[in-house]
Design a protein around this motif. Structure first.
Motif, PDB file in Angstrom:
ATOM      1  N   HIS A 187       0.809  -1.220   0.000  1.00  0.00           N
ATOM      2  CA  HIS A 187       0.000   0.000   0.000  1.00  0.00           C
ATOM      3  C   HIS A 187       0.847   1.278   0.000  1.00  0.00           C
ATOM      4  N   HIS A 188       2.134   1.163  -0.320  1.00  0.00           N
ATOM      5  CA  HIS A 188       2.998   2.338  -0.326  1.00  0.00           C
ATOM      6  C   HIS A 188       2.524   3.328  -1.396  1.00  0.00           C
ATOM      7  N   PRO A 189       2.497   4.614  -1.082  1.00  0.00           N
ATOM      8  CA  PRO A 189       1.990   5.599  -2.050  1.00  0.00           C
ATOM      9  C   PRO A 189       2.798   5.683  -3.347  1.00  0.00           C
ATOM     10  N   GLN A 190       4.021   5.175  -3.363  1.00  0.00           N
ATOM     11  CA  GLN A 190       4.804   5.168  -4.608  1.00  0.00           C
ATOM     12  C   GLN A 190       4.284   4.140  -5.614  1.00  0.00           C
ATOM     13  N   PHE A 191       3.325   3.292  -5.183  1.00  0.00           N
ATOM     14  CA  PHE A 191       2.754   2.270  -6.063  1.00  0.00           C
ATOM     15  C   PHE A 191       1.241   2.484  -6.151  1.00  0.00           C
ATOM     16  N   PRO A 192       0.793   3.297  -7.093  1.00  0.00           N
ATOM     17  CA  PRO A 192      -0.617   3.710  -7.128  1.00  0.00           C
ATOM     18  C   PRO A 192      -1.610   2.567  -7.361  1.00  0.00           C
ATOM     19  N   GLN A 193      -1.166   1.446  -7.935  1.00  0.00           N
ATOM     20  CA  GLN A 193      -2.052   0.293  -8.113  1.00  0.00           C
ATOM     21  C   GLN A 193      -1.680  -0.853  -7.169  1.00  0.00           C
ATOM     22  N   ARG A 194      -1.017  -0.503  -6.083  1.00  0.00           N
ATOM     23  CA  ARG A 194      -0.482  -1.466  -5.113  1.00  0.00           C
ATOM     24  C   ARG A 194       0.605  -2.324  -5.783  1.00  0.00           C
ATOM     25  N   ILE A 195       1.201  -3.239  -5.030  1.00  0.00           N
ATOM     26  CA  ILE A 195       2.382  -3.940  -5.543  1.00  0.00           C
ATOM     27  C   ILE A 195       2.521  -5.310  -4.899  1.00  0.00           C
ATOM     28  N   ASN A 196       3.043  -6.268  -5.653  1.00  0.00           N
ATOM     29  CA  ASN A 196       3.522  -7.533  -5.111  1.00  0.00           C
ATOM     30  C   ASN A 196       4.986  -7.340  -4.714  1.00  0.00           C
ATOM     31  N   THR A 197       5.382  -7.899  -3.576  1.00  0.00           N
ATOM     32  CA  THR A 197       6.755  -7.680  -3.103  1.00  0.00           C
ATOM     33  C   THR A 197       7.464  -9.004  -2.867  1.00  0.00           C
ATOM     34  N   GLU A 198       8.647  -9.149  -3.477  1.00  0.00           N
ATOM     35  CA  GLU A 198       9.463 -10.346  -3.327  1.00  0.00           C
ATOM     36  C   GLU A 198      10.749 -10.004  -2.584  1.00  0.00           C
ATOM     37  N   PHE A 199      11.060 -10.781  -1.564  1.00  0.00           N
ATOM     38  CA  PHE A 199      12.318 -10.660  -0.827  1.00  0.00           C
ATOM     39  C   PHE A 199      13.202 -11.829  -1.240  1.00  0.00           C
ATOM     40  N   ILE A 200      14.416 -11.529  -1.692  1.00  0.00           N
ATOM     41  CA  ILE A 200      15.277 -12.517  -2.330  1.00  0.00           C
ATOM     42  C   ILE A 200      16.616 -12.623  -1.613  1.00  0.00           C
ATOM     43  N   GLU A 201      16.987 -13.853  -1.297  1.00  0.00           N
ATOM     44  CA  GLU A 201      18.315 -14.162  -0.770  1.00  0.00           C
ATOM     45  C   GLU A 201      19.064 -14.967  -1.827  1.00  0.00           C
ATOM     46  N   VAL A 202      20.207 -14.471  -2.256  1.00  0.00           N
ATOM     47  CA  VAL A 202      20.994 -15.141  -3.294  1.00  0.00           C
ATOM     48  C   VAL A 202      21.914 -16.158  -2.642  1.00  0.00           C
ATOM     49  N   THR A 203      21.714 -17.434  -2.977  1.00  0.00           N
ATOM     50  CA  THR A 203      22.577 -18.499  -2.476  1.00  0.00           C
ATOM     51  C   THR A 203      23.807 -18.649  -3.363  1.00  0.00           C
ATOM     52  N   GLN A 204      23.550 -18.675  -4.676  1.00  0.00           N
ATOM     53  CA  GLN A 204      24.612 -18.637  -5.673  1.00  0.00           C
ATOM     54  C   GLN A 204      24.012 -18.060  -6.942  1.00  0.00           C
ATOM     55  N   GLY A 205      24.836 -17.901  -7.965  1.00  0.00           N
ATOM     56  CA  GLY A 205      24.385 -17.187  -9.145  1.00  0.00           C
ATOM     57  C   GLY A 205      23.169 -17.758  -9.830  1.00  0.00           C
ATOM     58  N   ASN A 206      22.989 -19.076  -9.720  1.00  0.00           N
ATOM     59  CA  ASN A 206      21.854 -19.708 -10.393  1.00  0.00           C
ATOM     60  C   ASN A 206      20.852 -20.316  -9.409  1.00  0.00           C
ATOM     61  N   TYR A 207      20.871 -19.821  -8.158  1.00  0.00           N
ATOM     62  CA  TYR A 207      19.948 -20.353  -7.145  1.00  0.00           C
ATOM     63  C   TYR A 207      19.652 -19.263  -6.122  1.00  0.00           C
ATOM     64  N   VAL A 208      18.346 -18.959  -5.949  1.00  0.00           N
ATOM     65  CA  VAL A 208      17.946 -17.941  -4.978  1.00  0.00           C
ATOM     66  C   VAL A 208      16.779 -18.459  -4.145  1.00  0.00           C
ATOM     67  N   LYS A 209      16.627 -17.885  -2.957  1.00  0.00           N
ATOM     68  CA  LYS A 209      15.485 -18.173  -2.085  1.00  0.00           C
ATOM     69  C   LYS A 209      14.572 -16.951  -2.084  1.00  0.00           C
ATOM     70  N   MET A 210      13.268 -17.205  -2.106  1.00  0.00           N
ATOM     71  CA  MET A 210      12.300 -16.112  -2.242  1.00  0.00           C
ATOM     72  C   MET A 210      11.143 -16.294  -1.272  1.00  0.00           C
ATOM     73  N   ARG A 211      10.715 -15.181  -0.686  1.00  0.00           N
ATOM     74  CA  ARG A 211       9.440 -15.110   0.031  1.00  0.00           C
ATOM     75  C   ARG A 211       8.657 -13.943  -0.556  1.00  0.00           C
ATOM     76  N   VAL A 212       7.326 -14.064  -0.537  1.00  0.00           N
ATOM     77  CA  VAL A 212       6.510 -13.098  -1.270  1.00  0.00           C
ATOM     78  C   VAL A 212       5.310 -12.655  -0.447  1.00  0.00           C
ATOM     79  N   TRP A 213       5.002 -11.373  -0.612  1.00  0.00           N
ATOM     80  CA  TRP A 213       3.738 -10.812  -0.146  1.00  0.00           C
ATOM     81  C   TRP A 213       2.971 -10.388  -1.390  1.00  0.00           C
ATOM     82  N   GLU A 214       1.840 -11.077  -1.663  1.00  0.00           N
ATOM     83  CA  GLU A 214       1.100 -10.832  -2.886  1.00  0.00           C
ATOM     84  C   GLU A 214       0.004  -9.797  -2.679  1.00  0.00           C
ATOM     85  N   ARG A 215      -0.091  -8.914  -3.639  1.00  0.00           N
ATOM     86  CA  ARG A 215      -1.159  -7.927  -3.666  1.00  0.00           C
ATOM     87  C   ARG A 215      -2.514  -8.644  -3.716  1.00  0.00           C
TER      88      ARG A 215
END
Length: 279
Positions: A187-215
């Motif tokens: 609901h941040h005002p910089q995103f007028p149509q709201r936003i999906n947000t992904e938090f990413i931890e890089v394990t290595q160049g071809n493998y990442v971990k992700m958690r998400v908050w979906e609009r």
């Protein structure tokens, strides 16, 4: 009383109620009814209701989806894999490729011999006006830009895969309090149509971990468009390769951002059960 047959599917724990809507261009249930159906205590339970509607403009089918809060997103990556499995089951097909009209454009899921579904998600949209966000002028990209949310400043990259995503690279994805910070991003005002947000931890160049908050759905076990957006953001910021495995709480997705521009997502879509709705 109206009765409707349904099937329930999930894509890595991102779960949906699928309705055969091929006889009508209008969804069989209202957004308010979808919200009730998705209630995990008083309904079937799910992250959304997906409708398989007649095709438009030469496509095989049209996909629409109502989120668990009754809102309608442009499309859903895990949902379109489930829709492809649902269509193949209705048609009695083992391997099938469909052209699906969505509010985000035409998507092409291909059901593979191993049961997984590979989807051509099209090209990412990177300009601020396409997200949309006011973090930069409309014609500029938002890559590694500081944004204050809550009590700290985060570096964010925004990507649209037909729906809007804000990707944040962090050292420890498990340490993120999604329930607290997710709504503040959404609901941040910089995103007028709201936003999906992904938090990413890089394990290595071809493998990442992700958690998400979906609009419109909150914390979910997986988000297909979010995984695609995260790999695009990772390439833009130098965090990951163009072909990367994304580990989500519900399982893994294989994402490739091809040199030709399209993003490809490959992952499972699993039938859970079928039943009859009484409305």
């Amino acid at each position: 009383m109206t009765t409707l047959d349904f099937q329930k599917y999930h894509g890595l724990g991102n779960d949906f109620i699928l309705l055969d809507n091929r006889h009508s261009h209008d969804p069989l249930v209202t957004p308010e009814q979808a919200e009730q159906i998705c209630d995990r205590n008083f309904g079937i339970g799910g992250d959304g209701v997906i409708f398989l509607l007649p095709g438009q403009d030469g496509t095989d089918y049209t996909m629409r989806i109502f989120n668990s809060d009754g809102s309608e997103p442009e499309m859903c990556g895990n949902g379109i894999r489930c829709l492809a499995q649902f269509a193949a089951q209705l048609n009695g097909q083992e391997d099938a490729t469909y052209r699906i009209h969505t509010l985000a454009g035409v998507m092409t899921p291909q059901r593979q011999a191993d049961g997984r579904v590979k989807v051509d998600m099209g090209e990412p949209r990177l300009l601020a006006g396409q997200i949309p966000t006011t973090l930069k002028p409309e014609s500029e990209k938002v890559v590694d830009v500081p944004l204050t949310v809550g009590d700290r400043t985060w570096n964010v990259t925004t990507v649209s895969m037909g729906n809007p995503h804000c990707v944040v690279f962090v050292d420890d994805v498990a340490a993120i309090s999604l329930a607290e910070i997710g709504p503040q991003f959404e609901h941040h005002p910089q995103f007028p149509q709201r936003i999906n947000t992904e938090f990413i931890e890089v394990t290595q160049g071809n493998y990442v971990k992700m958690r998400v908050w979906e609009r419109g759905a909150g914390a979910t076990l997986a988000c297909g468009t979010g995984a695609c957006a995260s790999v695009v953001a990772g390439v833009l910021t130098g965090h990951c390769d163009r072909s990367t495995t994304v580990e989500l709480p519900g399982g893994n997705l294989e994402i490739e951002w091809s040199n030709q521009g399209s993003v490809y997502m490959t992952g499972p879509a699993t039938f859970v059960f079928s039943g009859t709705l009484r409305l």
